[in-house]
Structure formats: C-alpha cells, structure tokens
Scaffold this motif. Sequence first.
Motif, PDB file in Angstrom:
ATOM      1  N   MET A 242       0.828  -1.198   0.000  1.00  0.00           N
ATOM      2  CA  MET A 242       0.000   0.000   0.000  1.00  0.00           C
ATOM      3  C   MET A 242       0.868   1.256   0.000  1.00  0.00           C
ATOM      4  N   GLU A 243       1.893   1.257   0.837  1.00  0.00           N
ATOM      5  CA  GLU A 243       2.781   2.418   0.920  1.00  0.00           C
ATOM      6  C   GLU A 243       3.520   2.632  -0.400  1.00  0.00           C
ATOM      7  N   GLU A 244       4.016   1.559  -0.983  1.00  0.00           N
ATOM      8  CA  GLU A 244       4.761   1.652  -2.241  1.00  0.00           C
ATOM      9  C   GLU A 244       3.891   2.247  -3.354  1.00  0.00           C
ATOM     10  N   GLU A 245       2.669   1.748  -3.496  1.00  0.00           N
ATOM     11  CA  GLU A 245       1.809   2.222  -4.582  1.00  0.00           C
ATOM     12  C   GLU A 245       1.279   3.636  -4.311  1.00  0.00           C
ATOM     13  N   ALA A 246       1.022   3.953  -3.050  1.00  0.00           N
ATOM     14  CA  ALA A 246       0.569   5.301  -2.723  1.00  0.00           C
ATOM     15  C   ALA A 246       1.684   6.315  -2.961  1.00  0.00           C
TER      16      ALA A 246
END
Length: 565
Positions: A419-423
Amino acid sequence: MGKMMSEADLERMEKEYKEWQAEYNKALKKMPERLGRFSTVSDLEIKPLYTPLDLKDKDYFEDIGLPGMYPYTRGVQSTMYRARLWTMRMFAGLGTAQDTNQRFHYLIDHGETGLSTAFDFPTLMGYDTDSPLARGECGKCGVAIDTIEDMQRLFANINLEEVTTSMTINPPASIIWAMYIANAENEGFDRKKLGGTIQNDCLKEFIAQKTLMLPPEPSLRLVTDTVEFGTREVPRWNTISISGYHIREAGSTAVQELAFTIYDGITYVEEGIKRGLNVDDFAGRLSFFWNSHIDFFEEIAKMRAGRRMWARIMKDRFHAKNPRSMLMRFHTQTAGCSLTAQEPYNNIIRTTTEALAGILGGTQSLHTNSLDEVYMIPSEEAVLIALRTQQILAEEAGVANVIDPLAGSYFVEALTDKMEEEANAYIRKLDELGGMVAAIERDYPQMEISDAAYHFQQQIERGEKVIIGVNKYPSDRPELEFILKIDESVERGQIERTQQFKEKRDKVGLQKAMDELRRRCEGPPCWENNVMPALIDAVRAGATEQECCDLYREVFGTYSDPGSF
C-alpha cells in the motif's frame, strides 16, 4: 541489525517454500482454486501464502517499531486501547436542531462518547432554508442550521467543554465553526477549552464529494484562516479532518484513497507554512478520516501504511521536530458504499467487519453505519444496533486488550508495504503535476477515481467480485419497515424560524459586522485579515449562514464542477 531473519534462515525458507509450492500446484490439479484471480476489493493481487521471504528486506526498528514511537506503524499512542477506548462517535443529524439535539442526548444516554453532526444539503452548500434553492431538502440528510439560534438549539443542555464535537461541513466550515464558538461563549464556555473537529477539507470536495462553492485558491485561503485561528485561539480544536472517506465513497481504490488524502494533507501543511506558521505549531492538530471498506486486511494495512507515510513525510519533507506533528490521528467510518438496499440486515455484518478492521487498524474514533443508511438517515432502532456493535467489540470481543495484534503477520506487513509503495508512486506523480490544485485542474485524481469505480462495477457485473444478496444468493426479502422519514412540516417550521430571526436583528450592528468581514475577505491573506474573528462577530450580530456565504461568493467568485468523463 533489526532484520527479521538471518541469511541462513532465509535460504532455508526459500528451499522449503519451493517444496510447498510444488505440493500446492500438485493439489490444485485435483481441485482448482475457487477463483481465476484472488484480489482485494481494490484489486491488489493476493498470493496464496505469505512467509518471511515477503519481509526479507524489512527492518523492524525502521519500518514497524513500537506503538507511540516513530514511524508509528503500530499506533500513535503507547497505550492505545489498554488505557482508553476509541471515541464512539455516531453520525447524527436530522430534521430540525431540536430533533438532532434529542438524538444527541439519546446517544449520550446509551454510551456514545463523542458527537458527530451531519448537516442537510442546503447547509452544506451555503444556503438558508428559506432560499428558493433549498426547497424540499430541509433536514433530509442532516440537520438544517441557518442561524446562531439554530446552533444554540442543536447543543442545548450539552457541556461543550466536556464533549468533543465533530462537524461534517466543508465550504461553509468557517461560518459553522464561528457559530459553534459564538454559541459556546454565549453559554459560558471558554473557547480555549472547546474540543472537536470541523471537516473543512476543500480539496476532497473538488476531487470527490462535490459540495462546491468557491474556486480552489480562495477555498484554501479560508481553510488556512481556520488553521491559523485555531492555532492561536482554539488550541484543542482539529481545524481540518483530511478526508479519504468521500474519495473512497466516490469509487476510488484503497491506494488512491491513501495517496490523494495524504497529498491533500501535504497541501494544507504547505499552505500553513506559506502563511508564516511554524509547522510544529499547527501540524499536531491536523487529523484524518478514513473509510473502512469491506476488505478486512486491506483496510488494516491501509491505516498502518498511512501512519508510517505521514510520519516520514512530516519528518523528511517538512522537517517537523515535534513528534506530535508526525502523528496521523484519524477517525474512521464504515463504508456507506458497501451497504445494500437488498437484504439490508446483511449490513449489520458488513458494518461489524469494517468496524473491526478500523479497530485493528488503530483508529482514534469510530462511526458505525446503521443498517438503514442506504435508504435514509438512521432510525433510533438502527442507530442503537450500530452503537451496540462498537460496544460489544470494545467490551466483549477482547480485541481492545492488545496493541496492534496483527503486527508481524507476514501477510499484513507485506500488504502494508505494498500500500505504501503504490501510494508513494501517486504522490510522486502529483509532485510532477505541480501539486494537488494543478492536478485537480487537469482532472487527474477525478479521472483516476472514475476509472477505478468503472473497473469495480465491471467486476461486480461479471461476478468477479461478490456482493451477497445482490449478484450472489439474491432473494425477494421485503425492505425495512422502520425507515425514518422527515415530514414536510419540518421545512415550513424552519423557514418561519429563520425569517422571524432575520426580522428581529439589529440591522446597523449586522451591517457593521458584515462590512468588516468583507474588508478582511478583500484584503491579502494574513492574520490581520483572518476571517474568523469577523465571522464570530457577524453571526453573533445575526448573520445567517447564507448571508456569509453570499459575501464569500461575491468576493471570491463561484466554482462549478467541469464534469469531465
């Protein structure tokens, strides 16, 4: 130091994982997987098994840590629910101010610990009930607030220094907050002891909710005025609730909700700094608002990722020094868009699952939707079930006994990282576009959300995503019998009260107050031209919400959504 496993352990894990995978593939030849592709509600692909291999580059101290300690992945408080449960803040607003005051007292009497106010559409759009543009809407989706007398009736016999109040209002937020402060002081309360939140998130209106009034730049100016005023005068108040909820309700993925909401937060911090505020003087009073959707683990991962992202952004991008500035404190509401009109009692199960995700995600306050909210504002019967859902989870289920119990789960930690990577990829894109206002003007976030909503609807229609009672196991069960309805006499009564209020005002005093408000609006943004002191004087002198909003519209112009597709 701090890595999860040694190199030797990882080598052994890789070997054993390959052996397991061979057995798994062999078993699938006898009995294939149920679906062609397993994915979250947001369509992030889910592997069949997660192991330490998914966390081999993870550093516990840098990425996970302990509750109440940077990067706050595990929670913003060291004690979390062991010391104090989340605030149970049920959304309430219906009919007249008196009607909603009765609902407030009903909820408080049944154990609610914080108030949350829903306003009707005319109030949300900056129109009084006696405006021709407001006809037929009074009290239908929230409470009608036209005057300071309405505000007094709304909070009658409630100690405003003891209870915290959340108000879901956006373009007219400064005006409604001014009414709240003026009424509280009229009742003998100290503004420095008032606690609560105004949503006041103009950017998400352009992106998703569309209760629009002013163009982006003056909207940001007014939001910054409230931040500046709150920092100086109302130190316990959260002057913006940066809302992902409505972005998600508009059809975004969880990643889009996370990224666009955090970037809205970045924009508000930048505006505060431009005004001359020290980041550590105001950032600690920014709060967030998440949607807890039906995909249990995705929502938990989103909330954990959000805390870590915000802490790193505040530390690295804005060089905040005070740990409080790095805390992502947030309210959570279960997903309205997940509720179905078909078999509405199924909504109780949906809400319970979503509430549990919010709790395990570490929320500071929680609203649980009522089973009938897909039809109308909640009935007393339904809202009590929704409140009891929280109380049972808090007091009976044992989920509040341990802090961040899913930390260390291979799946949850890997999904948090994803989630952090894509956000962060979205955040880099928004930086490249020149910021959120520039992106909104190019329809970038709007079209991303539109595409995501269309993709999800296609999946539902193909049966790839299941909604029980809708596209799987449908039935002909009747609708609810106890749907709350607002009688037309409510509007007639509210119009009469508003017009009587206008007739008895001191016209000279009112004009003087409105002239000062206009002077401040027309001047350059600075403390001397901050609108809040003038608004408090104006509503105290009898200005209605629409009169203040009309002045805004005259000075700053209006905005209409371009409606791109």
